[in-house]
Design a protein around this motif. Structure first.
Motif, PDB file in Angstrom:
ATOM      1  N   SER A 329      61.714 -43.737  50.921  1.00 54.44           N
ATOM      2  CA  SER A 329      61.893 -42.463  51.711  1.00 54.44           C
ATOM      3  C   SER A 329      63.392 -41.616  51.672  1.00 54.44           C
ATOM      4  CB  SER A 329      61.548 -42.376  53.146  1.00 54.44           C
ATOM      5  OG  SER A 329      62.459 -43.605  53.581  1.00 54.44           O
ATOM      6  N   SER A 330      64.155 -42.424  50.840  1.00 54.10           N
ATOM      7  CA  SER A 330      65.592 -41.922  50.714  1.00 54.10           C
ATOM      8  C   SER A 330      66.161 -42.365  49.464  1.00 54.10           C
ATOM      9  CB  SER A 330      66.357 -42.155  52.042  1.00 54.10           C
ATOM     10  OG  SER A 330      66.929 -43.355  52.150  1.00 54.10           O
ATOM     11  N   LYS A 331      67.341 -41.747  49.014  1.00 53.32           N
ATOM     12  CA  LYS A 331      68.254 -42.278  47.860  1.00 53.32           C
ATOM     13  C   LYS A 331      68.701 -43.477  48.293  1.00 53.32           C
ATOM     14  CE  LYS A 331      69.399 -38.042  45.585  1.00 53.32           C
ATOM     15  NZ  LYS A 331      70.477 -37.324  45.036  1.00 53.32           N
ATOM     16  N   GLY A 332      69.160 -43.834  49.567  1.00 51.52           N
ATOM     17  CA  GLY A 332      69.730 -45.045  49.969  1.00 51.52           C
ATOM     18  C   GLY A 332      68.632 -46.363  49.971  1.00 51.52           C
ATOM     19  N   GLU A 333      67.376 -45.884  50.491  1.00 44.43           N
ATOM     20  CA  GLU A 333      66.290 -46.933  50.332  1.00 44.43           C
ATOM     21  C   GLU A 333      66.059 -47.336  48.925  1.00 44.43           C
ATOM     22  OE1 GLU A 333      61.938 -47.701  52.128  1.00 44.43           O
ATOM     23  OE2 GLU A 333      62.805 -46.012  52.429  1.00 44.43           O
ATOM     24  N   LEU A 334      66.038 -46.286  48.020  1.00 47.84           N
ATOM     25  CA  LEU A 334      66.008 -46.449  46.635  1.00 47.84           C
ATOM     26  C   LEU A 334      66.894 -47.616  46.066  1.00 47.84           C
ATOM     27  CD1 LEU A 334      64.707 -46.031  43.933  1.00 47.84           C
ATOM     28  CD2 LEU A 334      66.023 -43.916  43.712  1.00 47.84           C
ATOM     29  N   TRP A 335      68.231 -47.086  46.396  1.00 48.57           N
ATOM     30  CA  TRP A 335      69.282 -48.016  45.973  1.00 48.57           C
ATOM     31  C   TRP A 335      69.184 -49.497  46.400  1.00 48.57           C
ATOM     32  CZ3 TRP A 335      72.368 -51.263  48.540  1.00 48.57           C
ATOM     33  CH2 TRP A 335      73.309 -51.987  47.749  1.00 48.57           C
ATOM     34  N   ARG A 336      68.793 -49.570  47.787  1.00 45.16           N
ATOM     35  CA  ARG A 336      68.331 -51.013  48.431  1.00 45.16           C
ATOM     36  C   ARG A 336      67.274 -51.698  47.622  1.00 45.16           C
ATOM     37  NH1 ARG A 336      67.581 -51.281  54.660  1.00 45.16           N
ATOM     38  NH2 ARG A 336      65.812 -49.919  54.154  1.00 45.16           N
ATOM     39  N   ILE A 337      66.295 -50.913  46.996  1.00 42.64           N
ATOM     40  CA  ILE A 337      65.179 -51.671  46.384  1.00 42.64           C
ATOM     41  C   ILE A 337      65.830 -52.037  45.013  1.00 42.64           C
ATOM     42  CG2 ILE A 337      63.164 -51.220  45.283  1.00 42.64           C
ATOM     43  CD1 ILE A 337      62.226 -49.371  47.824  1.00 42.64           C
ATOM     44  N   LEU A 338      66.426 -51.130  44.257  1.00 42.74           N
ATOM     45  CA  LEU A 338      66.991 -51.487  42.933  1.00 42.74           C
ATOM     46  C   LEU A 338      68.063 -52.374  42.862  1.00 42.74           C
ATOM     47  CD1 LEU A 338      67.048 -47.834  41.329  1.00 42.74           C
ATOM     48  CD2 LEU A 338      65.361 -49.506  40.946  1.00 42.74           C
ATOM     49  N   SER A 339      68.613 -52.399  44.008  1.00 37.79           N
ATOM     50  CA  SER A 339      69.890 -53.715  44.218  1.00 37.79           C
ATOM     51  C   SER A 339      69.006 -55.110  44.129  1.00 37.79           C
ATOM     52  CB  SER A 339      70.786 -53.623  45.353  1.00 37.79           C
ATOM     53  OG  SER A 339      69.907 -53.648  46.525  1.00 37.79           O
ATOM     54  N   LYS A 340      67.868 -55.048  44.758  1.00 37.51           N
ATOM     55  CA  LYS A 340      67.239 -56.257  44.631  1.00 37.51           C
ATOM     56  C   LYS A 340      66.584 -56.523  43.203  1.00 37.51           C
ATOM     57  CE  LYS A 340      65.989 -56.092  49.535  1.00 37.51           C
ATOM     58  NZ  LYS A 340      64.999 -56.178  50.407  1.00 37.51           N
ATOM     59  N   GLY A 341      66.213 -55.559  42.596  1.00 37.65           N
ATOM     60  CA  GLY A 341      65.559 -55.761  41.136  1.00 37.65           C
ATOM     61  C   GLY A 341      64.292 -55.383  40.948  1.00 37.65           C
ATOM     62  N   GLY A 342      63.915 -54.922  39.945  1.00 37.06           N
ATOM     63  CA  GLY A 342      62.448 -54.816  39.529  1.00 37.06           C
ATOM     64  C   GLY A 342      62.101 -54.821  38.016  1.00 37.06           C
ATOM     65  N   LEU A 343      60.801 -54.938  37.483  1.00 39.31           N
ATOM     66  CA  LEU A 343      60.431 -55.248  36.300  1.00 39.31           C
ATOM     67  C   LEU A 343      60.125 -53.735  35.558  1.00 39.31           C
ATOM     68  CD1 LEU A 343      57.952 -58.391  36.893  1.00 39.31           C
ATOM     69  CD2 LEU A 343      60.318 -58.251  35.453  1.00 39.31           C
ATOM     70  N   TRP A 350      64.074 -57.034  33.104  1.00 41.97           N
ATOM     71  CA  TRP A 350      64.365 -56.952  34.927  1.00 41.97           C
ATOM     72  C   TRP A 350      65.477 -56.234  34.870  1.00 41.97           C
ATOM     73  CZ3 TRP A 350      62.123 -58.568  38.996  1.00 41.97           C
ATOM     74  CH2 TRP A 350      62.749 -58.683  40.352  1.00 41.97           C
ATOM     75  N   PHE A 351      65.709 -55.098  35.826  1.00 39.44           N
ATOM     76  CA  PHE A 351      66.684 -54.271  36.133  1.00 39.44           C
ATOM     77  C   PHE A 351      66.979 -54.424  37.586  1.00 39.44           C
ATOM     78  CE2 PHE A 351      68.440 -50.127  37.302  1.00 39.44           C
ATOM     79  CZ  PHE A 351      69.259 -49.904  36.600  1.00 39.44           C
ATOM     80  N   SER A 352      68.461 -54.058  37.629  1.00 40.46           N
ATOM     81  CA  SER A 352      69.075 -54.048  38.935  1.00 40.46           C
ATOM     82  C   SER A 352      70.235 -53.493  39.068  1.00 40.46           C
ATOM     83  CB  SER A 352      68.946 -55.679  39.626  1.00 40.46           C
ATOM     84  OG  SER A 352      69.944 -56.289  38.942  1.00 40.46           O
ATOM     85  N   LEU A 353      70.657 -53.245  40.165  1.00 43.03           N
ATOM     86  CA  LEU A 353      72.092 -52.442  40.352  1.00 43.03           C
ATOM     87  C   LEU A 353      73.288 -53.635  41.229  1.00 43.03           C
ATOM     88  CD1 LEU A 353      71.095 -48.806  41.662  1.00 43.03           C
ATOM     89  CD2 LEU A 353      72.006 -49.720  39.418  1.00 43.03           C
ATOM     90  N   ASN A 354      74.187 -53.665  40.839  1.00 40.94           N
ATOM     91  CA  ASN A 354      75.336 -54.373  41.565  1.00 40.94           C
ATOM     92  C   ASN A 354      75.760 -53.614  42.776  1.00 40.94           C
ATOM     93  OD1 ASN A 354      77.239 -52.876  40.340  1.00 40.94           O
ATOM     94  ND2 ASN A 354      78.177 -54.469  39.071  1.00 40.94           N
ATOM     95  N   LYS A 355      76.827 -54.187  43.459  1.00 49.54           N
ATOM     96  CA  LYS A 355      77.388 -53.516  44.434  1.00 49.54           C
ATOM     97  C   LYS A 355      78.248 -52.254  44.262  1.00 49.54           C
ATOM     98  CE  LYS A 355      77.716 -57.626  47.301  1.00 49.54           C
ATOM     99  NZ  LYS A 355      78.533 -58.716  48.250  1.00 49.54           N
TER     100      LYS A 355
END
Length: 755
Positions: A329-343, A350-355
């Motif tokens: 629902s927001s960019k922040g939530e998108l970041w939180r999801i991507l920080s956990k990673g996804g295929l 497997w892609f993710s964002l670090n801190k």
């Protein structure tokens, strides 16, 4: 009180200097006041140099609080705690001198339209880290309850970094305990005090957590928790309203709003408000630890930073390709999801964002191989890839890996991600000796150690390189295992941004200051008498040739220069802070299980000799005398060594084992005698160089001393309290080279000095 202040005489500042700096406490120099008294600013010379400082003059609180502030701020040092620079105790004056927090206290800025939400969250995170340091049972210091956490006691420097202050009411408890400490008859500030205090008359570390939760809501709402009228009577108490608004999901009614400030990201708001509410739980058992608070605030801050960050990368478009597709629902939530990673890429990446928002990418090992052998794949190791993990044995395997989503101009480490089929290492330590090279190259590299990740998989570092805007295409040939057979299950090849820390290879270029008998002591040491140990005469009597002195100052000078003890097998001295240091010769500490060792005459050695080893393991056996070290001080034991002519043979790490040969529980760790290195991939073949390996789990790193010897830390210990009865601290270690034997290592001795 004079006796209690003796250990802190190096912090003492004359009243005359303070009155001069404040123009005799002129009101124009007053920058604040509280229960303790008024605070003034002025320029002073102090224990760390000369600068503008904050000068707190006693009024109200008495001698116990004054002493407590000095003792605690001397023992507890953290970047998010205010630093004590000095004190004055003359006549009726009791004055404390601190580093100046130029922006004052947090309570003054709660409704400031100048502070963005990113800055506000960063301030909360800083303060949480400081309080977590005080509470953390894993630290060597005693646990501390602050007892007066409030926004007025969180100070801000010119860069808006937050620092917890005012320890006059704080209470200490034992270090390393797992449970809360309980204090009766404590005090605090109205509005911030734990409600349980009124019912139980006790405070615990969870009471600090409650108070910090009030501060978090103050930052969120932009106002103090209590307002008063001119007579000092309470007009409003906002905490009950804030709690009710959270429960009813009406945070928008209470959150601070200002036209210049971009609204807080919804995901960041949810994370921030949730941890603030949990801090205010009526039950102390349901409140989070400060370590948990730090973790949640880091997440909230990262969500907000991602929301405010301007980027050319289309994360929302990427989110459409994640399997399964992401809902947010927001960019922040998108970041939180991507920080956990996804295929991505049909489940092969497997892609993710670090801190820091940098891209991390792992390619399935199946994608890296030209052919797939069904018998080689397993689903028993909880791989994130549908194909599972690859069973790799002592064989030659060609791989090709092409990451597509790396951040430009970021230095990456290329890591193999795997698990051991038959773990043979001690918990936390894994040596694998994996051989590999880039296809087309003739030189083979070896990865010696693997580190365990938070998800249970192991990684070993293969290469480093700096990314550009092009897709990276690497062909890596795995050649098997060196020296011993190992079987592993490989999940993939990972590209992880290099952590920005001091490269290990640089340690060998640093020079450790080594004091010898020719070094002179400066006569400008004004605090020499306070640094002189009370038992200095007993120690000096143990000198080999009975050193001479006529005055205490001469004795201090002799101690600083150092002298031989224990019939010439040891060397004792004081460091610049008056802490005891000593060194034991190789003859006094190093033993070998067989006779293949050679004693060398070395005039340049402090002891005139050293031992050259011809086989392993090497045993270090000694009893450290408590009188030769300072109490309440953490010491490092450093192996002092050099090589003859076979340095190239000791690239492998060394295993250090404590207890194996002495009937106690076996513990082990690793160190290097030569700086570890990792191949660096350049844009051209002739630019391949070597750089320091990035190994956060290795503490034993070699350093060059200024006396032409090398040193590496092999052990740590600490004397907790001063006792009149001498103690013996047993040092029992075994050192073994991980790749077998070694020759040409020359040991001078073991040095013990404060860390």
């Amino acid at each position: 009180m004079e006796k209690a202040l003796l250990p802190y005489q190096h912090l003492k500042i004359q009243l005359e200097e303070i009155t001069s700096a404040t123009n005799n406490f002129d009101e124009q120099n007053c920058i604040g006041f509280g229960g303790f008294g008024k605070v003034y600013k002025g320029e002073l010379s102090h224990s760390k140099g000369r600068s503008m400082v904050a000068i707190k003059r006693k009024h109200g609180q008495g001698i116990p609080e004054f002493l407590k502030e000095i003792m605690m701020l001397s023992d507890y040092r953290h970047e998010n705690l205010i630093s004590l620079l000095g004190f004055c105790c003359e006549g009726s004056e009791m004055i404390l001198v601190y580093e100046l927090a130029s922006r004052g206290s947090l309570n003054r800025h709660l409704n400031s339209p100048l502070l963005t939400w990113t800055q506000r969250l960063k301030i909360c995170l800083d303060a949480a880290k400081g309080l977590s340091y005080l509470h953390d049972p894993r630290e060597t210091h005693q646990r501390l309850i602050h007892c007066d956490i409030k926004s007025a006691n969180i100070l801000l420097d010119d860069q808006w970094n937050a620092k917890v202050s005012d320890f006059g009411l704080s209470i200490m408890g034992p270090a390393n305990e797992q449970h809360s400490i309980v204090v009766t008859r404590a005090a605090g500030t109205r509005g911030y005090v734990d409600p349980q205090y009124a019912m139980t008359d006790t405070l615990t570390k969870e009471s600090d957590v409650y108070s910090f939760g009030v501060v978090l809501f103050e930052v969120l709402c932009g106002k103090l928790c209590i307002t008063y009228n001119r007579n000092g009577d309470v007009v409003n108490r906002f905490v009950p309203t804030w709690i009710e608004s959270y429960k009813q999901k009406k945070l928008n009614d209470i959150i601070f709003k200002s036209p210049p400030i971009q609204p807080m990201d919804q995901s960041a708001l949810e994370t921030f408000s949730d941890i603030a509410y949990r801090c205010l739980n009526e039950s102390r058992e349901d409140r989070p630890t400060m370590d948990e608070v730090v973790t949640e605030l880091e997440t909230a801050l990262q969500c907000q930073e991602f929301c405010e960050k301007k980027t050319t990368f289309d994360y929302e478009e990427m989110a459409k390709t994640v399997e399964p597709p992401l809902q947010y629902s927001s960019k922040g939530e998108l970041w939180r999801i991507l920080s956990k990673g996804g295929l991505l890429n049909n489940g092969k990446t497997w892609f993710s964002l670090n801190k820091k928002g940098e891209h991390c990418e792992m390619i399935s090992f199946a994608q890296c191989l030209d052919s797939e052998l069904a018998s080689k794949w397993s689903f028993d190791y909880n791989s994130r890839f549908a194909v599972g993990s690859y069973h790799y044995e002592n064989e030659s395997v060609e791989t090709r890996v092409k990451p597509q989503f790396l951040s430009p101009l970021i230095t990456y480490t290329v890591n193999l991600v795997f698990k051991l089929v038959h773990p043979f290492a001690w918990p936390g330590h894994y040596h694998i000796f994996l051989k590999y090279k880039l296809q087309g190259e003739t030189k083979t590299s070896i990865s010696y150690l693997a580190d365990e990740r938070e998800d249970g998989w192991l990684i070993c570092e293969l290469y480093q390189f700096t990314s550009d805007h092009q897709i990276v295409d690497l062909k890596i040939l795995f050649e098997g295992f060196f020296n011993k057979y190992t079987s592993i299950q490989v999940e993939g090849i990972e590209f992880r941004p290099l952590e920005k820390s001091l490269p290990y290879g640089l340690y060998s270029n640093l020079q450790v200051e080594h004091k010898d008998e020719h070094q002179r002591v400066s006569d400008s040491d004004a605090n020499w008498e306070e640094k002189l140990p009370s038992d200095y005469e007993d120690i000096m009597r143990t000198s080999k040739n009975r050193v001479r002195w006529t005055t205490k100052k001469e004795a201090y000078s002799v101690l600083c220069k150092g002298f031989f003890i224990n019939n010439g097998t040891g060397w004792f001295s004081l460091d610049k802070n008056g802490k005891k240091c000593h060194m034991l010769s190789a003859r006094a500490t190093c033993v070998q299980k067989d006779t293949r060792q050679c004693w060398l005459s070395l005039p340049k050695s402090r002891f005139g000799e050293a031992v050259q080893f011809g086989s392993w393991p090497m045993l270090i056996i000694s009893n450290i005398q408590s009188k030769l070290v300072s109490s309440e001080t953490t010491y490092g034991a450093y192996l002092v060594y050099k090589f003859s002519d076979v340095e190239s043979r000791v690239k492998a790490p060394f295993s250090v084992c404590g207890g194996k040969y002495f009937g106690s529980e076996r513990r082990s760790w690793y160190l290097y005698l030569v700086s570890p290195q990792t191949p660096v991939i350049g844009p051209n073949a002739d630019q391949n160089t070597h750089n320091a390996v990035n190994r956060p789990n290795i503490k034993g790193l070699p350093q060059q001393r200024n006396d032409d010897w090398m040193e590496v830390e092999i052990w740590q210990f600490r004397i907790r309290t001063t006792t009149t009865t001498p103690q013996l601290i047993p040092l029992r270690l075994s050192l073994s080279n991980c790749d077998g034997g070694i020759s040409g290592l020359i040991i001078e001795g073991i040095e013990f000095r404060p860390i």
